[in-house]
Motif scaffolding. Structure first.
Motif, PDB file in Angstrom:
ATOM      1  N   GLU A   1      20.765  33.884  30.809  1.00  0.00           N
ATOM      2  CA  GLU A   1      21.659  34.139  29.689  1.00  0.00           C
ATOM      3  C   GLU A   1      23.099  33.834  30.095  1.00  0.00           C
ATOM      4  N   LYS A   2      23.903  33.402  29.109  1.00  0.00           N
ATOM      5  CA  LYS A   2      25.314  33.090  29.383  1.00  0.00           C
ATOM      6  C   LYS A   2      26.044  34.357  29.848  1.00  0.00           C
ATOM      7  N   GLN A   3      27.120  34.182  30.599  1.00  0.00           N
ATOM      8  CA  GLN A   3      27.962  35.296  31.033  1.00  0.00           C
ATOM      9  C   GLN A   3      29.416  34.857  31.033  1.00  0.00           C
ATOM     10  N   TRP A   4      30.303  35.839  30.807  1.00  0.00           N
ATOM     11  CA  TRP A   4      31.745  35.604  30.909  1.00  0.00           C
ATOM     12  C   TRP A   4      32.227  36.109  32.267  1.00  0.00           C
ATOM     13  N   PHE A   5      33.083  35.326  32.919  1.00  0.00           N
ATOM     14  CA  PHE A   5      33.665  35.725  34.199  1.00  0.00           C
ATOM     15  C   PHE A   5      35.182  35.632  34.116  1.00  0.00           C
ATOM     16  N   PHE A   6      35.829  36.443  34.940  1.00  0.00           N
ATOM     17  CA  PHE A   6      37.286  36.431  35.003  1.00  0.00           C
ATOM     18  C   PHE A   6      37.702  36.271  36.462  1.00  0.00           C
ATOM     19  N   SER A   7      38.840  35.578  36.662  1.00  0.00           N
ATOM     20  CA  SER A   7      39.267  35.231  38.018  1.00  0.00           C
ATOM     21  C   SER A   7      39.417  36.474  38.890  1.00  0.00           C
ATOM     22  N   ASP A   8      38.810  36.386  40.102  1.00  0.00           N
ATOM     23  CA  ASP A   8      38.899  37.503  41.046  1.00  0.00           C
ATOM     24  C   ASP A   8      40.243  37.497  41.741  1.00  0.00           C
ATOM     25  N   GLY A   9      40.645  38.649  42.227  1.00  0.00           N
ATOM     26  CA  GLY A   9      41.867  38.740  43.032  1.00  0.00           C
ATOM     27  C   GLY A   9      43.132  38.746  42.221  1.00  0.00           C
ATOM     28  N   ILE A  10      43.050  38.820  40.892  1.00  0.00           N
ATOM     29  CA  ILE A  10      44.256  38.824  40.056  1.00  0.00           C
ATOM     30  C   ILE A  10      44.387  40.196  39.409  1.00  0.00           C
ATOM     31  N   ASN A  11      45.454  40.883  39.679  1.00  0.00           N
ATOM     32  CA  ASN A  11      45.717  42.201  39.096  1.00  0.00           C
ATOM     33  C   ASN A  11      46.647  42.015  37.899  1.00  0.00           C
ATOM     34  N   PRO A  12      46.161  42.228  36.662  1.00  0.00           N
ATOM     35  CA  PRO A  12      47.013  42.029  35.491  1.00  0.00           C
ATOM     36  C   PRO A  12      48.288  42.864  35.515  1.00  0.00           C
ATOM     37  N   ASN A  13      48.304  43.959  36.347  1.00  0.00           N
ATOM     38  CA  ASN A  13      49.519  44.781  36.412  1.00  0.00           C
ATOM     39  C   ASN A  13      50.638  44.098  37.181  1.00  0.00           C
ATOM     40  N   LYS A  14      50.274  43.254  38.181  1.00  0.00           N
ATOM     41  CA  LYS A  14      51.269  42.742  39.106  1.00  0.00           C
ATOM     42  C   LYS A  14      51.440  41.233  39.010  1.00  0.00           C
ATOM     43  N   SER A  15      50.382  40.511  38.838  1.00  0.00           N
ATOM     44  CA  SER A  15      50.460  39.050  38.921  1.00  0.00           C
ATOM     45  C   SER A  15      51.035  38.450  37.652  1.00  0.00           C
ATOM     46  N   LYS A  16      51.848  37.423  37.838  1.00  0.00           N
ATOM     47  CA  LYS A  16      52.386  36.684  36.681  1.00  0.00           C
ATOM     48  C   LYS A  16      51.504  35.488  36.329  1.00  0.00           C
ATOM     49  N   ASN A  17      50.519  35.210  37.175  1.00  0.00           N
ATOM     50  CA  ASN A  17      49.637  34.073  36.912  1.00  0.00           C
ATOM     51  C   ASN A  17      48.718  34.395  35.735  1.00  0.00           C
ATOM     52  N   PRO A  18      48.380  33.385  34.891  1.00  0.00           N
ATOM     53  CA  PRO A  18      47.449  33.635  33.790  1.00  0.00           C
ATOM     54  C   PRO A  18      46.049  33.910  34.307  1.00  0.00           C
ATOM     55  N   LEU A  19      45.334  34.815  33.644  1.00  0.00           N
ATOM     56  CA  LEU A  19      43.977  35.170  34.035  1.00  0.00           C
ATOM     57  C   LEU A  19      43.039  34.026  33.661  1.00  0.00           C
ATOM     58  N   THR A  20      42.209  33.589  34.601  1.00  0.00           N
ATOM     59  CA  THR A  20      41.252  32.520  34.315  1.00  0.00           C
ATOM     60  C   THR A  20      40.013  33.121  33.663  1.00  0.00           C
ATOM     61  N   VAL A  21      39.710  32.655  32.455  1.00  0.00           N
ATOM     62  CA  VAL A  21      38.554  33.140  31.706  1.00  0.00           C
ATOM     63  C   VAL A  21      37.496  32.041  31.723  1.00  0.00           C
ATOM     64  N   THR A  22      36.293  32.364  32.177  1.00  0.00           N
ATOM     65  CA  THR A  22      35.253  31.353  32.378  1.00  0.00           C
ATOM     66  C   THR A  22      33.980  31.756  31.652  1.00  0.00           C
ATOM     67  N   LEU A  23      33.393  30.794  30.905  1.00  0.00           N
ATOM     68  CA  LEU A  23      32.072  30.969  30.310  1.00  0.00           C
ATOM     69  C   LEU A  23      31.100  30.130  31.131  1.00  0.00           C
ATOM     70  N   ILE A  24      30.065  30.736  31.654  1.00  0.00           N
ATOM     71  CA  ILE A  24      29.071  29.999  32.432  1.00  0.00           C
ATOM     72  C   ILE A  24      27.718  30.171  31.762  1.00  0.00           C
ATOM     73  N   ARG A  25      27.064  29.055  31.464  1.00  0.00           N
ATOM     74  CA  ARG A  25      25.767  29.068  30.785  1.00  0.00           C
ATOM     75  C   ARG A  25      24.734  28.392  31.699  1.00  0.00           C
ATOM     76  N   PRO A  26      23.765  29.159  32.234  1.00  0.00           N
ATOM     77  CA  PRO A  26      22.755  28.580  33.132  1.00  0.00           C
ATOM     78  C   PRO A  26      21.872  27.563  32.415  1.00  0.00           C
ATOM     79  N   LEU A  27      21.344  26.614  33.167  1.00  0.00           N
ATOM     80  CA  LEU A  27      20.472  25.576  32.646  1.00  0.00           C
ATOM     81  C   LEU A  27      19.173  25.550  33.462  1.00  0.00           C
TER      82      LEU A  27
END
Length: 743
Positions: free
Chosen positions: A115-141
């Motif tokens: 089944e598909k899953q959503w992932f978010f970039s590891d190691g990024i703390n939304p409280n501190k980091s100014k970098n945008p959060l990487t949002v990933t959709l991964i669908r197995p085949l």
């Protein structure tokens, strides 16, 4: 009762937002499903040999780039092949897994089910980091399998995806949050930025229900929280509004009713004055609350207090206008929502046909659940020229005319809805008026489209090509007709502009084979060899042979032919750099890709490629002519000094970093002889001189000119001179008697 009205209003706002955002998430999900359903991708996932996979991978590359270019939400798009441990990028193509930065995603993939899953970039703390959060959709085949052999990986731009234009209409202090189904990550759709850990902590205890309303303390104020869960995506939507704002608006209404009641009592009863005094103070409070809402200064507020009733009336009218503005904004977004729904319907199959019909009617499309459906695509020919020759306003007018003339002609037989994506294609979905168990004849289907084509050619200075899909019995299966219409339209490349092609004219996939790829590799090899030997005539002949061969495969999509020619041209262009031309940069390769993919027909592509090759050959000829003299002279001087040693043209070619066939041709043009013929001629000339003017033995003379073996020297001498070295010496240096010697 008041609280129920507040909660109902909040849910209405949330539902409108949910629908807009769900459409965006559904579009991304539909794209991944469409790609995953590709037969080509399914075949590649089962393979383990890279050479066998490459022809199919080239096809997949085209679809990846198409999805990447047409979606503003996608930052990057990959296909992961587990069997060969490689990734295919929409931009750079196939590359080793070592180059992939998101290795944590692949680690998670190995633990996933199907089944598909959503992932978010590891190691990024939304409280501190100014970098945008990487949002990933991964669908197995593949989609329906217990074992995953690959995956589709979609990295999304969270700033674009999670920022809603409708949020601009929200009042100060109001917010809408969007939470991932697991509740670990969330986004503020007013800013498009991730929620902080503290913000997520505020709502975590209340996420267990599908719909929930509660009050809580947030940022030093009391807020009303309303939560709903999307039944389609599982994402949660949370509406935050300061409690003070809600109750302030309600108090305005309540006090206004009391004011009207007070006026009635004053007219009918003696004690109206007393009641008026009692309600005056609340009215002043009401004016102050309205003033605070409107940010009035103290001076303006005192002036407003002297004319309470007009001021309150004005405030009510202002609130009513804001409500009308919100309703107008929703109506303004309806066309976009309608187009998104129709586009999604063409890309996703569903068996819930009744629900699809209901949604269509909500958008004002009165399709019947009984009649059959089919899709047709009207494509503007020579679209690149069309865009260059007309302004955007003129382009819109042309498309509008094509839509209206098509609807006018088709509505005689069908219900019709048009989808205009502001590109070369105008998609029409048609629905029969009456239920029928029999399909219309192919001739009956073609007739109205022939009329459309003639009308467009008569009234406009452009032509169109039309692809028609087969009829389907259910609206939820319209994707099949759309896919067949797309494939039909690709036959324009073989039939020419202005064609009208039905899906029934497509050849069966069973007739396809990979001989077209083998032929391309064979001719590419021939052209590269001809390039090395500067035999430019063979290059043009091979190119003509390839296009003649391609034209016999009109059941192949034109996009395959375009990418096959792109690979050929790129290979020849880069190979020419070995002959002294400047190698192409990545940017120039991309320009080459855009140029080749802009053509509509095989004839247009053939004319352009032929002209491109002719220009390339002219540049090569000029370059080679300039270098020929220096190279030939240098080789001749070298041979004259080293003819008695073991030298070879292949060794000379390696030393000069030139192709053997190329310098062989240059040497023969210069000397009139092949390389070894020239070496032998120098050796024999020196041998004849030594035979006449020296007393060296035949064996020693052979060694001195490069023949260690005396028998080889004698054999070669006799072959070229017609006599042996000894007889040649006797003939050209006869023995004489010396009178001074006694014999």
């Amino acid at each position: 009762m008041l609280q129920q009205e507040i909660d109902k209003s909040s849910l209405q706002v949330l539902e409108q937002t949910r629908r807009l955002m769900d459409y965006q998430l559904s579009n991304i999900d539909s794209m991944s499903i469409q790609l995953a359903n590709s037969d080509t991708l399914a075949k590649v996932m089962e393979m383990r040999d890279l050479d066998q996979m490459k022809p199919l991978i080239y096809q997949i590359q085209y679809h990846l780039r198409d999805f990447y270019i047409n979606s503003p939400y996608i930052d990057s798009l990959y296909v992961y092949y587990k069997n060969i441990n490689m990734l295919q990028s929409a931009i750079t193509g196939l590359e080793p897994i070592a180059h992939f930065e998101q290795k944590n995603i692949l680690s998670a993939f190995n633990k996933m089910n199907n089944e598909k899953q959503w992932f978010f970039s590891d190691g990024i703390n939304p409280n501190k980091s100014k970098n945008p959060l990487t949002v990933t959709l991964i669908r197995p085949l593949p989609l329906a399998s217990e074992h995953n052999t690959g995956a589709i990986i979609v990295n999304l731009n969270q700033q674009v995806l999670f920022k809603s234009p409708s949020a601009e209409l929200m009042r100060e202090g109001e917010q809408i949050w969007m939470l991932h189904p697991k509740g670990e990550y969330g986004f503020d759709i007013k800013r498009g930025e991730p929620l902080t850990a503290q913000e997520l902590k505020t709502v975590h205890p209340q996420l267990g229900k599908e719909m929930n309303n509660f009050d809580d303390h947030y940022r030093g104020k009391n807020y009303r929280f309303s939560i709903i869960t999307s039944p389609h995506t599982g994402w949660k939507y949370i509406y935050l509004v300061p409690t003070k704002v809600l109750y302030a608006h309600t108090k305005v209404n309540n006090w206004f009713i009391l004011m009207l009641l007070g006026i009635s009592i004053i007219i009918s009863l003696f004690f109206a004055v007393i009641i008026g005094k009692r309600i005056y103070k609340p009215i002043q409070s009401l004016v102050q609350m309205i003033g605070a809402k409107q940010n009035l200064s103290e001076k303006n507020l005192r002036m407003s207090s002297k004319r309470e009733f007009p001021f309150i009336q004005s405030a009510i009218e202002e609130f009513s206008e804001r409500k009308d503005e919100l309703e107008q904004e929703v109506q303004k977004n309806l066309p976009v929502m309608k187009q998104n729904f129709l586009t999604n319907m063409l890309q996703t199959k569903t068996d819930n046909h009744i629900e699809q019909i209901r949604k269509l009617r909500n958008y004002g499309i009165d399709f019947s659940s009984e009649g059959k459906y089919f899709v047709s695509i009207i494509s503007i020919d020579k679209y690149v020229d069309f865009v260059e020759n007309y302004t955007e306003i003129d382009q819109d007018l042309y498309r509008y005319f094509i839509e209206k003339i098509s609807e006018e002609i088709l509505t005689e037989k069908f219900r019709v809805i048009c989808i205009n994506n502001d590109n070369s294609d105008i998609v029409l979905i048609s629905n029969h008026y009456k239920k029928s168990n029999q399909k219309l004849s192919h001739e009956s289907l073609l007739q109205p489209f022939e009329t459309i084509s003639k009308q467009i050619a008569t009234h406009l200075d452009i032509t169109v090509s039309i692809g028609i899909g087969e009829e389907v019995g259910y609206i939820g299966h319209i994707i099949h007709s759309y896919q067949e219409a797309c494939r039909s339209l690709e036959l324009r490349a073989y039939k020419g502009n202005g064609s009208i092609i039905g899906s029934w004219q497509l050849a069966s996939d069973k007739n396809r084979n990979d001989s077209i790829f083998r032929k391309r590799r064979e001719l590419e090899y021939s052209m590269i060899n001809a390039l090395k030997s500067a035999n430019f005539t063979i290059i043009l002949q091979s190119l003509d042979e390839l296009f003649t061969f391609i034209k016999t495969f009109d059941n192949y999509p034109f996009s395959f032919a375009q990418h096959m020619i792109l690979e050929l041209v790129t290979s020849i262009t880069h190979k020419s750099s070995e002959l002294g031309l400047k190698d192409k940069s990545d940017e120039e390769d991309l320009d080459l890709y855009h140029t080749i993919t802009q053509f509509d027909t095989l004839v247009q592509l053939e004319n352009w490629v032929t002209k491109y090759m002719e220009d390339l050959i002219d540049v090569l000829k000029a370059q080679l002519t300039k270098e020929d003299l220096d190279i030939s002279t240098q080789i001749m001087e070298y041979v004259k000094k080293n003819y008695h040693n073991e030298i070879s043209l292949n060794g000379i070619a390696n030393e000069l970093s030139l192709d053997y066939a190329y310098i062989s041709r240059l040497f023969k043009q210069k000397t009139g002889m092949k390389f070894m013929e020239y070496v032998i001629s120098l050796r024999l000339a020196k041998a004849k001189d030594l035979l006449i003017h020296s007393s060296l033995s035949v064996k020693d003379i052979g060694k001195s000119v490069g023949y260690v073996n005396a028998h080889s020297f004698i054999r070669i001498f006799k072959k070229n001179e017609g006599t042996t070295p000894g007889k040649y010496r006797e003939k050209n240096n006869p023995k004489m008697l010396d009178p001074k010697d006694i014999y």
